[in-house]
Write an enzyme that holds these catalytic residues in place. Structure first.
Site, short mmCIF file in Angstrom:
data_model
loop_
_atom_site.label_atom_id
_atom_site.label_comp_id
_atom_site.label_asym_id
_atom_site.label_seq_id
_atom_site.Cartn_x
_atom_site.Cartn_y
_atom_site.Cartn_z
N ARG A 42 11.81 -6.36 3.88
CA ARG A 42 11.74 -4.92 3.61
C ARG A 42 12.74 -4.14 4.44
NH1 ARG A 42 5.93 -2.03 3.63
NH2 ARG A 42 6.04 -2.14 5.90
N LYS B 199 0.83 -1.22 0.00
CA LYS B 199 0.00 0.00 0.00
C LYS B 199 0.86 1.26 0.00
CE LYS B 199 -2.50 -0.48 3.71
NZ LYS B 199 -2.04 -1.76 4.25
N ARG C 7 12.22 -1.94 9.93
CA ARG C 7 11.28 -1.34 10.88
C ARG C 7 10.95 -2.37 11.94
NH1 ARG C 7 6.42 0.98 7.26
NH2 ARG C 7 5.30 -0.28 8.75
N ARG D 282 0.42 -8.52 13.18
CA ARG D 282 -0.24 -7.52 12.34
C ARG D 282 -1.24 -8.17 11.37
NH1 ARG D 282 4.52 -4.37 9.70
NH2 ARG D 282 2.90 -3.02 8.85
N ARG E 21 -9.00 1.71 9.81
CA ARG E 21 -8.60 0.32 10.00
C ARG E 21 -9.65 -0.48 10.77
NH1 ARG E 21 -2.77 1.35 9.61
NH2 ARG E 21 -1.57 -0.56 9.61
P1 AMP Z 1 1.23 1.28 8.97
O1 AMP Z 1 2.48 1.94 8.53
O2 AMP Z 1 -0.01 1.86 8.35
O3 AMP Z 1 1.29 -0.22 8.86
O4 AMP Z 1 1.07 1.61 10.55
C1 AMP Z 1 2.04 1.21 11.48
C2 AMP Z 1 1.40 1.02 12.84
O5 AMP Z 1 0.81 2.27 13.29
C3 AMP Z 1 0.27 0.00 12.89
O6 AMP Z 1 0.74 -1.33 13.03
C4 AMP Z 1 -0.51 0.49 14.11
O7 AMP Z 1 0.13 0.11 15.31
C5 AMP Z 1 -0.41 2.01 13.99
N1 AMP Z 1 -1.52 2.55 13.20
C6 AMP Z 1 -1.43 3.25 12.03
N2 AMP Z 1 -2.63 3.61 11.58
C7 AMP Z 1 -3.53 3.13 12.47
C8 AMP Z 1 -4.96 3.14 12.55
N3 AMP Z 1 -5.70 3.73 11.59
N4 AMP Z 1 -5.54 2.56 13.61
C9 AMP Z 1 -4.82 1.96 14.57
N5 AMP Z 1 -3.48 1.87 14.56
C10 AMP Z 1 -2.82 2.46 13.51
#
Ligand code: AMP
Length: 257
Positions: free
Chosen positions: A163, A47, A196, A207, A124
């Site tokens: 990654r 994404k 990361r 996740r 989410r």
């Molecule tokens: P991402 O880069 O979008 O995978 O986000 C990394 C982490 O940030 C996720 O694994 C969550 O812990 C937190 N996070 C990001 N966006 C959200 C969201 N909309 N709701 C809840 N947690 C979020």
């Protein structure tokens, strides 16, 4: 005289990162009606990469809640609520809906961005999707489409655990499919590449399970609203981009912009 910006250049995301009174210097766009979109899909489906490519192509602003939390990790004295959020993030769990929604609400002027927007990582959960609906109504804007990226779980795990991300410019590499010229060093800016914390294999499975339980219901939610476009996320980033753009053009009422 400052050089004129065109679509394809870096977007200024000050308002998104700083919130409050911060203002962006938006890119000029020739589009009568900018695209307003949400990206869905499990972690590691690509994404983030698609968001960047789509934004470059369409001139939309990339609004990623994950980027917001990663930027907050650098704060010297995070609030207690933010500290809890960052802990959840490290464990690969979702941050509480109230906090995420509040962070987006503080930046809701970004939903009216002149270039349109592409929300990546938000919503989410169904509660977040409902909060987004309310924010969009408040801001007087309508969501055009929700792109849902799909890929088998084993391919996702291979993608995520290989990654590597640049500590400085956030460029993304993969140890096998997109290695940097010099191992561990970013081609773009020469900074170090890291894995990361939430891309570690044990966290990746947390996740994935979290996604299935909390975010999968969003597919049906947006399908019922007639906004969902499903895109196969296999192949090169350019091939997936071409598929995404093709689907967007085919969406009635969104094409011809
Ligand atoms: P991402 O880069 O979008 O995978 O986000 C990394 C982490 O940030 C996720 O694994 C969550 O812990 C937190 N996070 C990001 N966006 C959200 C969201 N909309 N709701 C809840 N947690 C979020």
């Amino acid at each position: 005289m400052s050089e004129q910006k065109t679509i394809g250049q870096e977007l200024d995301r000050q308002a998104w990162f700083l919130g409050g009174e911060a203002c962006c210097d938006p890119l000029p766009t020739s589009r009568v009606h900018p695209y307003r979109m949400v990206l869905l899909g499990p972690p590691g489906v690509g994404k983030g990469t698609q968001a960047e490519l789509l934004c470059r192509d369409l001139g939309t602003c990339h609004l990623s809640t994950g980027d917001l939390f990663r930027a907050a990790q650098c704060q010297a004295t995070p609030s207690p609520a933010l500290s809890m959020a960052l802990e959840a993030m490290r464990r690969g769990e979702l941050v509480a809906d109230e906090l995420v929604v509040e962070m987006v609400r503080e930046r809701s002027c970004c939903l009216r961005c002149r270039g349109g927007f592409l929300l990546d990582g938000f919503p989410r959960t169904i509660a977040q999707a409902q909060a987004l609906d309310a924010l969009l109504t408040e801001q007087g804007v309508v969501l055009d489409a929700v792109l849902n990226y799909e890929l088998p779980a084993d391919e996702i795990v291979a993608r995520l655990s290989g990654r590597r991300t640049c500590v400085k410019c956030k460029a993304i590499y993969h140890v096998k499919t997109h290695p940097p010229r010099v191992s561990g060093i970013c081609d773009e800016c020469g900074s170090a590449l890291i894995q990361r914390e939430d891309d570690r294999i044990e966290t990746v499975w947390v996740r994935m399970r979290t996604y299935e339980a909390s975010s999968r219901p969003l597919v049906e939610y947006y399908q019922k609203l007639g906004k969902l476009i499903s895109v196969q996320a296999s192949g090169s980033p350019d091939a997936i981009l071409a598929r995404s753009l093709h689907s967007l053009e085919a969406l009635s009422g969104v094409g011809n912009r």
